[in-house]
Scaffold this motif. Structure first.
Motif, short mmCIF file in Angstrom:
data_model
loop_
_atom_site.label_atom_id
_atom_site.label_comp_id
_atom_site.label_asym_id
_atom_site.label_seq_id
_atom_site.Cartn_x
_atom_site.Cartn_y
_atom_site.Cartn_z
N ASP A 20 0.82 -1.21 0.00
CA ASP A 20 0.00 0.00 0.00
C ASP A 20 0.86 1.26 0.00
O ASP A 20 0.53 2.24 -0.67
CB ASP A 20 -0.93 0.01 1.22
CG ASP A 20 -2.11 -0.94 1.04
OD1 ASP A 20 -2.32 -1.42 -0.09
OD2 ASP A 20 -2.81 -1.21 2.03
N GLU A 21 1.96 1.22 0.76
CA GLU A 21 2.85 2.38 0.80
C GLU A 21 3.51 2.59 -0.56
O GLU A 21 3.61 3.72 -1.05
CB GLU A 21 3.92 2.19 1.88
CG GLU A 21 4.85 3.39 2.02
CD GLU A 21 5.99 3.14 2.99
OE1 GLU A 21 6.70 4.11 3.32
OE2 GLU A 21 6.18 1.98 3.40
N LEU A 22 3.96 1.51 -1.18
CA LEU A 22 4.59 1.61 -2.50
C LEU A 22 3.61 2.19 -3.51
O LEU A 22 3.96 3.08 -4.29
CB LEU A 22 5.08 0.24 -2.93
CG LEU A 22 5.75 0.16 -4.31
CD1 LEU A 22 6.97 -0.75 -4.26
CD2 LEU A 22 4.77 -0.36 -5.38
N LEU A 23 2.38 1.69 -3.50
CA LEU A 23 1.38 2.19 -4.44
C LEU A 23 1.09 3.67 -4.21
O LEU A 23 0.95 4.44 -5.16
CB LEU A 23 0.09 1.37 -4.30
CG LEU A 23 0.16 -0.08 -4.78
CD1 LEU A 23 -1.04 -0.86 -4.31
CD2 LEU A 23 0.28 -0.14 -6.30
N ARG A 24 1.01 4.07 -2.96
CA ARG A 24 0.74 5.48 -2.64
C ARG A 24 1.83 6.38 -3.21
O ARG A 24 1.55 7.43 -3.80
CB ARG A 24 0.63 5.65 -1.12
CG ARG A 24 0.41 7.08 -0.67
CD ARG A 24 0.35 7.16 0.85
NE ARG A 24 1.55 6.65 1.48
CZ ARG A 24 2.69 7.33 1.57
NH1 ARG A 24 2.79 8.55 1.04
NH2 ARG A 24 3.73 6.80 2.17
N ILE A 54 10.07 -3.52 -7.49
CA ILE A 54 8.68 -3.08 -7.66
C ILE A 54 7.82 -4.24 -8.11
O ILE A 54 6.67 -4.40 -7.67
CB ILE A 54 8.60 -1.92 -8.68
CG1 ILE A 54 9.40 -0.71 -8.20
CG2 ILE A 54 7.14 -1.52 -8.91
CD1 ILE A 54 9.43 0.44 -9.20
N TYR A 55 8.39 -5.10 -8.97
CA TYR A 55 7.63 -6.23 -9.50
C TYR A 55 7.33 -7.29 -8.44
O TYR A 55 6.58 -8.22 -8.71
CB TYR A 55 8.36 -6.84 -10.69
CG TYR A 55 8.35 -5.94 -11.91
CD1 TYR A 55 7.15 -5.51 -12.46
CD2 TYR A 55 9.55 -5.54 -12.51
CE1 TYR A 55 7.14 -4.68 -13.59
CE2 TYR A 55 9.55 -4.72 -13.63
CZ TYR A 55 8.33 -4.29 -14.16
OH TYR A 55 8.32 -3.47 -15.26
N ILE A 64 -0.88 -0.31 -11.20
CA ILE A 64 -0.87 0.78 -10.22
C ILE A 64 -1.98 1.78 -10.55
O ILE A 64 -2.70 2.25 -9.67
CB ILE A 64 0.50 1.49 -10.20
CG1 ILE A 64 1.62 0.49 -9.89
CG2 ILE A 64 0.50 2.63 -9.18
CD1 ILE A 64 3.02 1.05 -10.08
N LEU A 65 -2.12 2.10 -11.83
CA LEU A 65 -3.17 3.03 -12.26
C LEU A 65 -4.54 2.46 -11.92
O LEU A 65 -5.41 3.17 -11.40
CB LEU A 65 -3.06 3.29 -13.76
CG LEU A 65 -4.16 4.17 -14.37
CD1 LEU A 65 -4.11 5.58 -13.77
CD2 LEU A 65 -4.01 4.23 -15.89
N GLU A 66 -4.75 1.18 -12.20
CA GLU A 66 -6.04 0.56 -11.92
C GLU A 66 -6.36 0.60 -10.43
O GLU A 66 -7.50 0.87 -10.03
CB GLU A 66 -6.05 -0.88 -12.42
CG GLU A 66 -7.39 -1.58 -12.27
CD GLU A 66 -7.40 -2.95 -12.91
OE1 GLU A 66 -8.49 -3.41 -13.29
OE2 GLU A 66 -6.31 -3.56 -13.04
N TYR A 67 -5.36 0.35 -9.61
CA TYR A 67 -5.52 0.42 -8.15
C TYR A 67 -6.00 1.81 -7.75
O TYR A 67 -6.96 1.97 -6.99
CB TYR A 67 -4.18 0.10 -7.48
CG TYR A 67 -4.05 0.60 -6.06
CD1 TYR A 67 -4.45 -0.19 -4.98
CD2 TYR A 67 -3.51 1.86 -5.80
CE1 TYR A 67 -4.33 0.27 -3.68
CE2 TYR A 67 -3.39 2.33 -4.50
CZ TYR A 67 -3.80 1.54 -3.44
OH TYR A 67 -3.69 2.01 -2.15
#
Length: 201
Positions: A20-24, A54-55, A64-67
């Motif tokens: 979640d932190e990485l996505l943010r 990242i992978y 990431i965009l979809e998330y």
């Protein structure tokens, strides 16, 4: 004489970010540089890790965009579902939708900002824009119901009213700073008041 103990082998750990932190952080990078212009290399540099790290968390930039889009739209759609379920006047339902939309934008600031900057360059983006248009249509329906009730003037097209109200709310993405000292409740109250001053006059 016993043989010296072997030095412990360093265990290969996972990247130093929870998902979640990485996505943010990645979503914030998309907003800073533009989604199309942000490569996985840029994200790796921003995070201070390798692309392969990242992978461990995501399969692609598109994931990431979809998330981000799903989180923004799910939260906004929940507001309108909640408004629909309220046993209140049409005016109160409209006010609830406007006020809670403001809170969602601020709570999910980076995700909603990314949604607002979409250009529809992929099927995923087009689907997200369709969901966003549906929200505008729902807000227009709330305006129309308030017009029938007599609490909102009937000289303005409901769809245009919805677009204007959303335009005012969405402008927060350009100037509001989540790390600032703005009183969110006071901000929401000011926007609701301005919206209704226009809708009632």
């Amino acid at each position: 004489m016993t043989a010296p103990e072997a030095a412990p082998t360093a265990k290969r750990g996972r990247p130093g970010y929870e998902r979640d932190e990485l996505l943010r952080i990645c979503v914030r990078a998309f907003n800073e540089h533009g989604y199309e212009a942000t490569s996985m290399g840029t994200l790796a540099s921003t995070l201070g890790i390798t692309k392969s790290a990242i992978y461990h968390h995501v399969s692609s930039k598109e994931e990431i965009l979809e998330y981000a889009l799903d989180h923004a739209l799910d939260a906004l759609e929940e507001v309108f579902e909640g408004a629909e379920s309220l046993d209140v006047s049409a005016e109160e339902r409209l006010e609830f939708a406007i006020r809670q939309t403001i809170f969602v934008l601020i709570e999910h600031f980076d995700n909603v900002t990314l949604l607002l900057r979409l250009r529809g360059n992929s099927e995923m983006e087009k689907r997200a824009l369709d969901r966003r248009r549906q929200l505008t249509a729902q807000l227009g329906a709330f305006v129309e119901a308030a017009q029938r009730e007599g609490s909102v003037r009937d000289t303005i097209n409901p769809k245009n009213a919805a677009r204007l109200v959303f335009g005012m709310i969405n402008s927060l993405a350009e100037w509001y700073r989540p790390d600032g000292v703005t009183d969110v409740d006071a901000l929401a109250e000011a926007i609701v008041k301005m919206a209704f001053d226009g809708l009632r006059s």
